[in-house]
Design an enzyme around this catalytic site. Structure first.
Site, short mmCIF file in Angstrom:
data_model
loop_
_atom_site.label_atom_id
_atom_site.label_comp_id
_atom_site.label_asym_id
_atom_site.label_seq_id
_atom_site.Cartn_x
_atom_site.Cartn_y
_atom_site.Cartn_z
N ASP A 157 0.36 -1.44 -0.17
CA ASP A 157 0.13 0.16 -0.26
C ASP A 157 1.04 1.52 0.09
O ASP A 157 2.37 0.72 0.15
CB ASP A 157 -0.52 0.23 1.51
CG ASP A 157 -2.44 0.70 0.51
OD1 ASP A 157 -1.88 1.64 0.48
OD2 ASP A 157 -2.89 0.90 1.46
N TRP A 158 0.48 2.37 -0.06
CA TRP A 158 1.21 3.13 -0.81
C TRP A 158 1.56 3.72 1.18
O TRP A 158 0.72 4.74 1.48
CB TRP A 158 0.56 4.39 -1.29
CG TRP A 158 0.24 4.82 -2.87
CD1 TRP A 158 0.44 5.83 -3.64
CD2 TRP A 158 0.39 2.88 -3.45
NE1 TRP A 158 0.79 4.65 -4.85
CE2 TRP A 158 0.48 3.88 -5.05
CE3 TRP A 158 -0.01 2.23 -4.04
CZ2 TRP A 158 0.66 2.94 -5.93
CZ3 TRP A 158 0.19 1.12 -4.64
CH2 TRP A 158 0.56 1.86 -5.81
#
Length: 770
Positions: free
Chosen positions: A232-233
């Site tokens: 995930d970012w």
């Protein structure tokens, strides 16, 4: 056709290029290696539309993205209970991705709805792992069939927004495998998903981006995943630990010092280069597959249509399909005969959502839409009056006058439809909800209108369940969830019966939020959330407790009625390696065509471990004309009857009688039968003098000993049935008491009561352990 030779490219990459290749080039693109002919691949947020950003990127939906189609969110799409609809959505998005030169669409989200307070529940499919997994697999197949990679998320146990980037989910092994992992497993095994996104949070104190048990042992070794793992970012805490755990790609790119840390670790010997090579190889294969698959699909299209690939994506047609999906997803929760509305009726549309419906969530999945259709936009010749009734920003100084006007408008109509629900601020990525209540101005409006109008229907917009204190005061209740940019058109067509509602709830709606099993342990303390409810989430909990709910899992009404009959099992007994086919006939008993979501549940009431009353193990959406009937069949294998057993770190099928039920919801069971299962599996049991007679019954050698023991005590008749595992073998009353006392007796008591000498008992223990 191989786009490039992965091993040849890997051999020619420098250490620095390898390290850099494990991070993105920028916010949305993978790293390119120009000198070796490796292009970058663009990713995009999804899965209910494309959030393609051409300028500065972000992961919270803040900066502008292209205008495109907003389809219903996951919470709505799951209510379709329809694999075909999910596959069609994936295919449409895949076509649009190709037209926009996007290689991977982020989604679907399959995290469980552990609590209705999770602010991101609108992005997730269900509280049930089987339903979420089956629908996700269908969506993935549709998307990847167009040559676009899917990225299932967020792996794993990511079920709240509070402390989402730093918290830890403390969950026991059985609960993790039985509730929070199966949807991901189905995405991998059935959907053949090409990418998995690891979550921000930790699981049992180990961050998902560094969790070898999740990323390697379970995902790759147990499930056979051969794709790419992406963060995930901003989820990476320690890049080197991530590589060692099985993390391939860090996003976003341009993260200062991360590539240098990898290079230094290899040079210093703290990271083996072969570990780095594994991640680089996975990323190269991903890039090659993206290019190859998109090329293959485009070539097929060219051969079939002579139209250049990537050109002419029909967004107008896609908008119409978004409306079709919304009609499939809407759930008719209540209908006391008011619906469908008649064209000749004078109807009051009330509520600001009638002119500004909420049709999507907030955050990274927010879609830029040019012209959403409201219910008022969709009116076509109906005799409609409109009153605003309330203000969505809840700061209107004329609140009393708005209410008075709405009440008067409703009084002068034949029927009133109130459009209500959750404003944007009530549920969003980044924070959890405080409650499941509607704004008080809406609750007051509904109650006041119901006092002057006997025909009231409420249309709800929102991404998750809501508390409805006025539900007994209204005649009809139609939940649109967050139904995409054509939700207004869909709502009108459903209200007037041009389309028959067919959605079913993919989540339970409790009477109050305090009834939810996670209530006392959500969202945790100091970043630690304990999953103390274990396997009992959603309907598993409410059904086990026999607790009243507002609306049960799987619930959904129709303008027609369906009869279930002729329940059949292909066999009455089976081994754990066999399959059983379950079938029934469903008939449309009404006067209009409709669709029904037929649901199959399995339970093992006599289990030796705690288990839910029933668990969804099959579903099928069917269409029936008036008077038409169809056979619906399901095939169940041993896994359908299994539970996850921590003693063997695997799934286990008991030698028991399982109950199979078919119905229209978890609380509306129409047909049932049973099948006896003989399992070849046997749990390991280390026998001691403290082991009870009942525990010995779980292993073959133990059952043989108990049979001899009971026969020697003059209980031979009971011995035969006891060895078959029938706990009621000795009947009721005194015999049952004697049997229970015996089965709870430790082996040491046999010596104390003079049944066996202590030395003989010790010899018995030794032989049983052999």
């Amino acid at each position: 056709m191989q786009v490039f030779d992965v091993e040849e490219v890997l051999k020619n990459m420098t250490l620095e290029e390898k390290a850099q290749f494990c991070s993105g080039r920028d916010f949305w693109k993978t790293q390119d290696v120009e000198r070796l002919g490796i292009p970058s691949i663009m990713m995009c947020d999804g899965p209910n539309g494309l959030r393609k950003q051409l300028g500065e990127g972000d992961h919270l939906g803040i900066n502008e993205s292209i205008e495109t189609v907003c389809y219903p969110t996951a919470s709505a799409m799951a209510s379709s209970f329809d694999r075909r609809v999910m596959s069609e959505l994936g295919s449409l998005l895949g076509k649009e991705c190709r037209s926009e030169d996007i290689g991977m669409l982020l989604g679907p989200g399959v995290n469980m709805k552990r609590s209705p307070l999770c602010g991101r529940n609108f992005e997730y499919l269900s509280e049930d792992p089987y339903l979420a997994g089956a629908l996700a697999a269908a969506y993935i197949q549709g998307l990847q069939g167009e040559g676009i990679a899917a990225c299932v998320k967020h792996f794993a146990a990511n079920n709240q927004e509070t402390r989402r980037m730093s918290g830890t989910s403390q969950v026991d092994e059985r609960t993790l495998h039985e509730i929070y992992l199966p949807a991901f497993e189905m995405a991998v095994k059935e959907g053949k998903v090409r990418s998995v996104m690891c979550a921000y949070n930790a699981v049992n104190d180990v961050f998902c981006a560094e969790n070898q048990e999740l990323l390697t042992d379970i995902l790759r070794k147990d499930w056979g995943f051969d794709g790419m793992v992406v963060t995930d970012w901003g989820a990476v805490k320690d890049r080197v630990k991530g590589l060692e755990a099985g993390l391939d790609l860090e996003m976003p790119g341009s993260t200062e010092g991360k590539a240098e840390a990898i290079v230094e670790a290899v040079k210093s010997g703290t990271l083996e280069e072969r570990v780095l090579d594994t991640a680089v190889r996975n990323n190269l294969i991903f890039v090659g597959d993206c290019l190859e698959n998109r090329t293959a699909v485009s070539q097929n299209e060219n051969e079939e249509s002579d139209k250049p690939s990537g050109d002419g994506f029909d967004r107008e047609k896609a908008h119409r399909k978004a409306g079709d999906f919304a009609k499939e997803c809407a759930v008719l929760l209540k209908n006391d005969g008011m619906l469908p509305l008649q064209e000749t009726q004078k109807v009051a549309f009330i509520g600001e959502f009638a002119e500004q419906p909420r049709f999507q969530g907030s955050g990274s999945s927010h879609i830029h839409v040019s012209r959403p259709v409201s219910p008022l936009d969709a009116i076509d010749g109906q005799n409609i009056t409109y009153a605003k009734g309330y203000s969505l920003d809840d700061t209107d100084n004329d609140a009393d006058s708005l209410l008075a006007q709405a009440v008067e408008t409703a009084r002068n109509a034949d029927a009133a439809v109130i459009f209500a629900g959750l404003p944007d601020a009530y549920e969003t990525e980044g924070c959890d909800r405080d409650n499941i209540d509607l704004p008080e101005n809406q609750n007051r409006l509904i109650s006041e209108v119901a006092k002057v109008q006997k025909n009231v229907t409420v249309v709800l917009f929102g991404g998750s369940c809501m508390a409805l204190p006025w539900v007994s005061e209204v005649n009809g209740l139609l939940c649109m969830y967050l139904g995409g940019d054509q939700v207004g058109q869909a709502a009108v067509e459903l209200l007037y019966g041009r389309v028959n509602p067919s959605g079913h709830l993919a989540e339970s709606w409790p009477l109050q939020v305090e009834d939810n099993p996670s209530w006392l342990n959500f969202p945790g303390e100091d970043g630690v959330v304990e999953y103390r409810e274990g396997i009992y989430i959603g309907y598993r909990y409410y059904d086990k407790k026999k607790m009243d709910v507002l609306f049960p899992f799987g619930h959904g009404l129709s303008y027609t009625s369906f009869a279930y009959q002729d329940f059949k099992l292909s066999r009455e007994s089976m081994s754990d390696t066999d399959t059983v086919t379950v079938s029934c006939i469903v008939k449309n008993m009404g006067t209009c065509a409709g669709k029904e979501a037929v649901q199959l549940y399995v339970g093992v009431p006599d289990s030796d471990v705690r288990r839910p009353v029933r668990e969804l193990k099959g579903f099928e959406k069917i269409y029936l004309e008036p008077g038409e009937e169809k056979e619906v069949s399901f095939v169940l294998d041993g896994r359908a009857f299994a539970y996850y057993e921590p003693k063997i770190h695997d799934w286990f099928v008991e030698s028991k009688t399982a109950v199979i039920e078919i119905g229209a919801s978890s609380r509306d069971i129409r047909l049932s039968g049973s099948v006896t299962i003989q399992s070849a599996q046997e749990l390991p049991l280390h026998v001691t003098l403290s082991t009870t007679i009942g525990e010995l019954m779980r292993i073959r050698k133990g059952r043989e000993f108990v049979a001899k023991l009971m026969a020697g005590m003059g209980m031979g008749a009971a011995a035969e049935t006891a060895t078959e595992g029938k706990e009621d073998a000795m009947g009721a009353g005194g015999e049952k008491m004697r049997r229970q006392m015996m089965f709870e007796m430790p082996l040491s008591a046999l010596s104390a009561y003079g049944v066996m000498p202590l030395e003989a008992l010790k010899g018995l223990v030794e032989s049983l352990n052999e």
